[in-house]
Design an enzyme around this catalytic site. Structure first.
Site, PDB file in Angstrom:
ATOM      1  N   GLY A   1      45.588  28.741  56.394  1.00 26.81           N
ATOM      2  CA  GLY A   1      46.255  29.842  55.788  1.00 26.81           C
ATOM      3  C   GLY A   1      45.852  30.054  54.586  1.00 26.81           C
ATOM      4  N   ASN A   2      46.406  30.437  53.517  1.00 26.58           N
ATOM      5  CA  ASN A   2      46.412  30.411  52.134  1.00 26.58           C
ATOM      6  C   ASN A   2      47.360  30.284  51.293  1.00 26.58           C
ATOM      7  OD1 ASN A   2      47.185  33.352  51.599  1.00 26.58           O
ATOM      8  ND2 ASN A   2      45.698  33.895  53.356  1.00 26.58           N
ATOM      9  N   PHE A   3      47.276  30.344  49.852  1.00 28.67           N
ATOM     10  CA  PHE A   3      48.253  30.276  49.281  1.00 28.67           C
ATOM     11  C   PHE A   3      49.205  31.433  48.748  1.00 28.67           C
ATOM     12  CE2 PHE A   3      45.225  26.432  48.030  1.00 28.67           C
ATOM     13  CZ  PHE A   3      46.105  25.529  48.486  1.00 28.67           C
TER      14      PHE A   3
END
Ligand code: CTP
Length: 403
Positions: free
Chosen positions: A207-209
């Site tokens: 995923g990512n932030f």
């Protein structure tokens, strides 16, 4: 008021005697009016008078003998629910979400704007409990019509009278003329927001932030201009409860892509603010991957590019807005994305700017257009950035005369 459906809920207060006159004014102004009464309202106004002036049956209870009065259908039929007069008792029930009569049930079911015209004696009006209920109801988006000053049922002079019928009509007319004149009224918009999660195994993902904050602010800014917004939201704890926004939760890039493709044809505007994963595991393991002593290599494959896919099927009547998140050679990369993905406007975020990008409440963006122009905005709260982006969209819409 022409063509507007008004659901008038009358509760137990002496001011109820003014409601046949109120109905008459609303009907004269072009509205279709249906009336609900609480049991105590019947002591102050006759159902027969109200059904005569509204030309609709008047209901008091959730069922009349063998017939169920569908409060959900009434709540959906209405363009506005007007509770006038609203007694201190009903006010308290609305604030608490109680549901022991048809008026409360219709309030809880109403998907439309709600207007409340309180009526009570001054002491009751000024009581801390009543004022707390008013604040709570206002904070939930209900619109309070101010009480008037004058002679009260007790014979005292003071605050707490229901506003006169012509004032109530004026309040509704002003609201609708403002709503009807919103520039995106009747337009559909699509917004993608948040990260995507690409499953590795049942307990892990790539995923990512991204928090989704910027995209949610954009959905809210578009809805504030009258658009009917579909918000495709990746995994985040954030949410929006603004009216005019339908949130559809998705997890992966593939799910977001499929939902976006389905919704896009009916939309005038699409804003792709999501941080979509560019790669996903070639195979998601069905069981948890166990650790080994040797290094683990993951094989990744590309996910679909949603913005690019929409750019390829975009009609001249649609506007497509993309985001570019860059760390170096920002403008050059963002212009390449604008052209390659067929967008009409690119919002550039640079991770080199302090206070900009993932997780912050602020953002600093530049707006890039196909004619090569760049408009740089200062560091601003995300909600303000969203409003500025929507203004740029409206400007582009006017210039290109898209529908
Ligand atoms: N985007 C998308 N689908 C993807 C990847 C990106 O719709 N699979 C959209 C984003 O929502 C954004 C724009 O494309 O509006 C640019 O995203 P960005 O991550 O900056 O660019 P990428 O195309 O992924 O290129 P790169 O990661 O190589 O910079």
């Amino acid at each position: 008021m022409k063509g507007k459906n008004i659901l008038l809920a009358v509760t137990g207060s002496i001011a109820a005697y003014k409601t046949p006159q109120l109905v008459r004014l609303l009907v004269k102004a072009g509205a279709d009016v249906k009336v609900l009464l609480t049991d105590s309202a019947r002591d102050f106004v006759s159902p027969l008078a109200l059904s005569t002036v509204s030309k609709h049956e008047v209901h008091s209870s959730v069922h009349d003998g063998s017939q169920w009065n569908n409060h959900v259908a009434l709540g959906r039929w209405a363009d506005a629910l007007l509770i006038a007069p609203c007694s201190a008792n009903t006010l308290a029930k609305l604030a608490q979400g109680l549901c022991d009569n048809l008026v409360c049930a219709a309030y809880l079911s109403a998907a439309c704007p709600v207007f409340i015209a309180p009526a009570m004696d001054e002491d009751m009006w000024l009581h801390a409990s009543t004022q707390a209920n008013i604040s709570l109801l206002k904070s939930r988006g209900n619109r309070l019509i101010p009480v008037a000053h004058g002679e009260l049922a007790s014979g005292l002079i003071g605050e707490g009278r229901m506003s006169e019928p012509d004032v109530l009509l004026d309040f509704l007319e002003k609201f609708f003329s403002k709503e009807d004149n919103k520039p995106l009224k009747g337009k559909k918009a699509l917004v993608t927001a948040g990260p995507t999660y690409e499953r590795l195994d049942p307990v892990r993902f790539i995923g990512n932030f991204s928090s989704g904050k910027m995209g949610i602010s954009l959905a809210e800014a578009l809805a504030a201009q009258g658009a009917e917004v579909s918000l495709l939201l990746g995994p985040t704890h954030l949410q929006t409860t603004e009216t005019g926004i339908q949130t559809l939760r998705v997890e992966s890039a593939q799910e977001m892509y499929e939902a976006a493709l389905k919704l896009f044809p009916d939309c005038s505007i699409a804003v792709m603010a999501a941080a979509v994963a560019d790669y996903k595991p070639a195979q998601a393991a069905t069981e948890k991957i166990k650790k080994q002593d040797t290094p683990l290599a993951l094989q990744l494959m590309r996910t679909p590019d949603i913005l690019k896919a929409l750019g390829q099927q975009k009609k001249a009547s649609q506007l497509l807005i993309g985001f570019a998140l860059e760390t170096n050679d920002e403008e050059q990369y963002a212009f390449e994305k604008l052209r390659n993905k067929g967008a009409d406007l690119m919002v550039l975020n640079s991770l080199r700017d302090a206070g900009a990008g993932f997780g912050h409440d602020t953002n600093k963006v530049s707006l890039l257009r196909p004619d090569g122009s760049v408009e740089s905005l200062p560091l601003l709260p995300k909600a303000t950035v969203a409003q500025a982006i929507v203004q740029a969209i409206l400007q582009q819409k006017n210039e290109s005369r898209v529908s």
